[in-house]
Motif scaffolding. Sequence first.
Motif: not given
Length: 361
Positions: A55-57, A65-67, A75-79
């Motif tokens: 949620t933050l990114f 983009k920073v991530l 990349t991070v994934k939503s649950l």
Amino acid sequence: MKGKHQGVQNRLLEVNPKALYMSCACHSLNLTLSDMAHSCIKAVSFFGIFQRIYTLFASSTKMWKVLLDNVSNLTVKSLCNTRWESRIKSVKTIRFQAPQIRSVLLELCKSCDDAKTKSEAESLVSAIENFEFFLGMIVWYDVLFAINMVSKMLQLKSMCIYATMEQFEGVVKYFEKYRNEGFASSMDTAKTIACEMNIDPTFLIKRRIIRKKQFDENNNEEEMQASEKEAFRVNYFLTIVDMAISSLNNRFEQLKKFESIFGFLFDYDKLKSLDENELMRSYVHFGDTFHHNTVADVNVNYLYSELKVLQVTLPNKSMTAVEILEFVKVVGCYPKVSVAYRIMLTVPVTVALKFLSLSKL
């Protein structure tokens, strides 16, 4: 047809009240994971950290983009709230990129001007640097990986009830072995990751009443660490693993009830090899299951006669249950066998091919 189909369902529910919930083996695995996650308060909080990171990114293109600039592989994934086995993707990202994720969060802490974002980043850094988080991450990655592998196999259109039972039995044995050996191996892996990130691989000791020590008392820091470690093993690790074993065994028992009813029809080799007594026991049990008062979906006497002839007339090649039904329909002289196969193939399905998304719920 509608009334007859409803009658089949009603009689099946009399045999097993949970029968209709057996429709999708993949869904059963997701229910198992849900039971595991909700059996422990720390597990619920654990997955909350992953969702907060996403949620933050994802809250702005700038932070995303920073991530991407710092984390190039995953990349991070939503649950997902329904497809629990798919959460392996969310855990995998942090499991193999924890140092990079922490670096990005630290950069946000320094460069971000928004007070809310800065506070959230600092909170997530603190959560990630907790050794219990690393240990829980290793445990859940192992659990989700095992469940995900089995779930993918169960989604094959060629999957039958025997193969499904083998997969369920295999994953139960995995968790039984993991219960005895998994905690020690997870501890070793978590310590390795923690040391690579210069994080103290120790458990947080709950605040205790401090009293003045006597001159001859030893420092009991190690004893408190051992106590916290054992508490984590018992209240977290064993809780979720025991829940997995219990839930899987319960669903496995339901599968075995289906096998006892339909098993002789599913397997070509078994159908061909049944002797007269075994065939009689099988068709009588099948007939009793779909018999209510004076109403029956299949006349067992006709079914027995047709099956004896079918055993001889089936081609000498391995056939699936669907292929046997097609053979019976083409020949056109096995009406009771056709009904039996249609009932079997529409009740204990593992995956509804036309509703693949539904099967993953």
